[in-house]
Design an enzyme around this catalytic site. Structure first.
Site, PDB file in Angstrom:
ATOM      1  N   ASN A   1      46.726   2.892  30.987  1.00  0.00           N
ATOM      2  CA  ASN A   1      46.522   4.146  30.251  1.00  0.00           C
ATOM      3  C   ASN A   1      47.488   5.239  30.712  1.00  0.00           C
ATOM      4  O   ASN A   1      47.329   6.399  30.350  1.00  0.00           O
ATOM      5  CB  ASN A   1      45.072   4.622  30.399  1.00  0.00           C
ATOM      6  CG  ASN A   1      44.689   4.880  31.849  1.00  0.00           C
ATOM      7  OD1 ASN A   1      45.530   4.796  32.738  1.00  0.00           O
ATOM      8  ND2 ASN A   1      43.428   5.189  32.083  1.00  0.00           N
TER       9      ASN A   1
ATOM     10  N   HIS B   1      47.989   6.103  33.945  1.00  0.00           N
ATOM     11  CA  HIS B   1      47.614   6.798  35.183  1.00  0.00           C
ATOM     12  C   HIS B   1      48.570   6.450  36.317  1.00  0.00           C
ATOM     13  O   HIS B   1      49.151   5.365  36.353  1.00  0.00           O
ATOM     14  CB  HIS B   1      46.141   6.563  35.554  1.00  0.00           C
ATOM     15  CG  HIS B   1      45.811   5.244  36.186  1.00  0.00           C
ATOM     16  ND1 HIS B   1      44.889   4.378  35.663  1.00  0.00           N
ATOM     17  CD2 HIS B   1      46.256   4.653  37.319  1.00  0.00           C
ATOM     18  CE1 HIS B   1      44.785   3.316  36.435  1.00  0.00           C
ATOM     19  NE2 HIS B   1      45.604   3.454  37.452  1.00  0.00           N
TER      20      HIS B   1
ATOM     21  N   ASP C   1      46.064   6.712  47.251  1.00  0.00           N
ATOM     22  CA  ASP C   1      44.645   6.846  46.907  1.00  0.00           C
ATOM     23  C   ASP C   1      43.773   5.885  47.702  1.00  0.00           C
ATOM     24  O   ASP C   1      44.273   4.980  48.367  1.00  0.00           O
ATOM     25  CB  ASP C   1      44.449   6.646  45.392  1.00  0.00           C
ATOM     26  CG  ASP C   1      45.221   5.445  44.850  1.00  0.00           C
ATOM     27  OD1 ASP C   1      45.624   4.584  45.653  1.00  0.00           O
ATOM     28  OD2 ASP C   1      45.411   5.365  43.629  1.00  0.00           O
TER      29      ASP C   1
ATOM     30  N   GLU D   1      43.902  10.117  36.214  1.00  0.00           N
ATOM     31  CA  GLU D   1      43.558   9.545  34.912  1.00  0.00           C
ATOM     32  C   GLU D   1      43.917  10.524  33.791  1.00  0.00           C
ATOM     33  O   GLU D   1      44.068  11.726  34.036  1.00  0.00           O
ATOM     34  CB  GLU D   1      42.049   9.258  34.869  1.00  0.00           C
ATOM     35  CG  GLU D   1      41.571   8.241  35.898  1.00  0.00           C
ATOM     36  CD  GLU D   1      41.918   6.795  35.528  1.00  0.00           C
ATOM     37  OE1 GLU D   1      42.827   6.577  34.703  1.00  0.00           O
ATOM     38  OE2 GLU D   1      41.273   5.894  36.083  1.00  0.00           O
TER      39      GLU D   1
HETATM   40  C1  GLP Z   1      45.186   1.169  40.453  1.00  0.00           C
HETATM   41  C2  GLP Z   1      45.937   2.066  41.429  1.00  0.00           C
HETATM   42  C3  GLP Z   1      47.252   2.538  40.853  1.00  0.00           C
HETATM   43  C4  GLP Z   1      48.015   1.355  40.272  1.00  0.00           C
HETATM   44  C5  GLP Z   1      47.220   0.753  39.144  1.00  0.00           C
HETATM   45  C6  GLP Z   1      47.916  -0.405  38.462  1.00  0.00           C
HETATM   46  O1  GLP Z   1      44.409   1.877  39.562  1.00  0.00           O
HETATM   47  N1  GLP Z   1      45.179   3.211  41.828  1.00  0.00           N
HETATM   48  O2  GLP Z   1      48.008   3.179  41.876  1.00  0.00           O
HETATM   49  O3  GLP Z   1      49.278   1.751  39.822  1.00  0.00           O
HETATM   50  O4  GLP Z   1      45.998   0.281  39.704  1.00  0.00           O
HETATM   51  O5  GLP Z   1      47.649  -1.596  39.129  1.00  0.00           O
HETATM   52  P1  GLP Z   1      48.361  -2.965  38.848  1.00  0.00           P
HETATM   53  O6  GLP Z   1      49.682  -2.893  39.546  1.00  0.00           O
HETATM   54  O7  GLP Z   1      47.465  -3.980  39.484  1.00  0.00           O
HETATM   55  O8  GLP Z   1      48.488  -3.132  37.385  1.00  0.00           O
END
Ligand code: GLP
Length: 235
Positions: free
Chosen positions: A136, A138, A67, A143
């Site tokens: 959540n 995702h 993304d 989402e």
């Molecule tokens: C973002 C990314 C996700 C990732 C998520 C969790 O929203 N788009 O791909 O998995 O954050 O991030 P973290 O590893 O910092 O908890």
């Protein structure tokens, strides 16, 4: 689903990096799907170390990221393009032309999503997709919602995600509210998937992913339908 509990974050990072390294050793021309967020940072530094030691070689590896924020140019300090350069690409011998992310500045979202989906198809699909997970549930920026997105799409970010990601932005800096993300279909077409999760704020999402009903309300739960998923987590 293979579920592995790591002793701690360092152990998680080493184990996940070892699986990615094995993929690169088996197939030096692997197509890796990569993730951002704080969780994969340790994995990327382990991979850089393995590359420095000559255990793995990125010369023929291609990467596609999950993304990118809409509205941030690749040079923006908070763009995922910049994150990937800082955390991995600048530390391994990958050709920059073999690293791909959606273009956050693309004028026409529909065209950009189609381009990205075609790019992945043209590469022969993803051999191994690395995933983090949102609180959540995702994955990428898929989402919770009413349905699973089949392909790369433009999407609004959930309030919880905006709150969680605001920590990376300076005071007064606006967290982008839209992103381009691979769809659930794109992710599910990867031949293997490695999901990593660290910390107690991911316990709910992880439990629903592994044990809950498959529902677009917890996007990662769809991984129960994939034939080759490894989950590595730590408290
Ligand atoms: C973002 C990314 C996700 C990732 C998520 C969790 O929203 N788009 O791909 O998995 O954050 O991030 P973290 O590893 O910092 O908890």
């Amino acid at each position: 689903m293979k579920v592995i509990k790591a002793a701690n974050y360092v152990d998680l990072s080493k184990k996940a990096a070892a699986l990615i390294a094995a993929q690169i050793i088996r197939d030096p021309s692997s197509v890796l799907g990569l993730a951002t967020g704080s969780t994969p940072v340790g994995v990327y530094s382990e991979l850089a170390e393995l590359c420095g030691q000559g255990v793995i070689d990125f010369a023929c590896v291609t990467t596609v990221n999950l993304d990118e924020y809409c509205g941030l140019p690749a040079e923006h300090p908070q763009s995922y393009a910049q994150f990937m350069r800082q955390k991995l690409f600048d530390h391994v011998n990958i050709a920059k032309s073999n690293t791909h992310l959606p273009d956050g500045m693309a004028k026409d979202a529909e065209v950009e999503c189609l381009r990205y989906e075609r790019l992945i198809e043209g590469l022969g699909g993803i051999d191994l997709q690395l995933l983090g997970i949102g609180r959540n549930g995702h994955i990428g920026f898929n989402e919770p919602g009413e349905s699973f997105a089949p392909g790369t799409h433009q999407t609004g970010l959930a309030k919880d995600t905006l709150d969680a990601n605001s920590r990376f932005f300076g005071p007064g800096e606006k967290v982008p509210t839209q992103a381009f993300s691979m769809g659930i279909g794109t992710i599910m077409r990867a031949r293997s998937i490695l999901l990593i999760a660290s910390g107690s704020d991911k316990t709910w999402a992880l439990d629903k992913t592994i044990n809950g009903p498959v529902t677009p309300q917890v996007p990662a739960s769809v991984l129960q339908f994939h034939r080759d998923v490894t989950v590595i987590y730590c408290d």
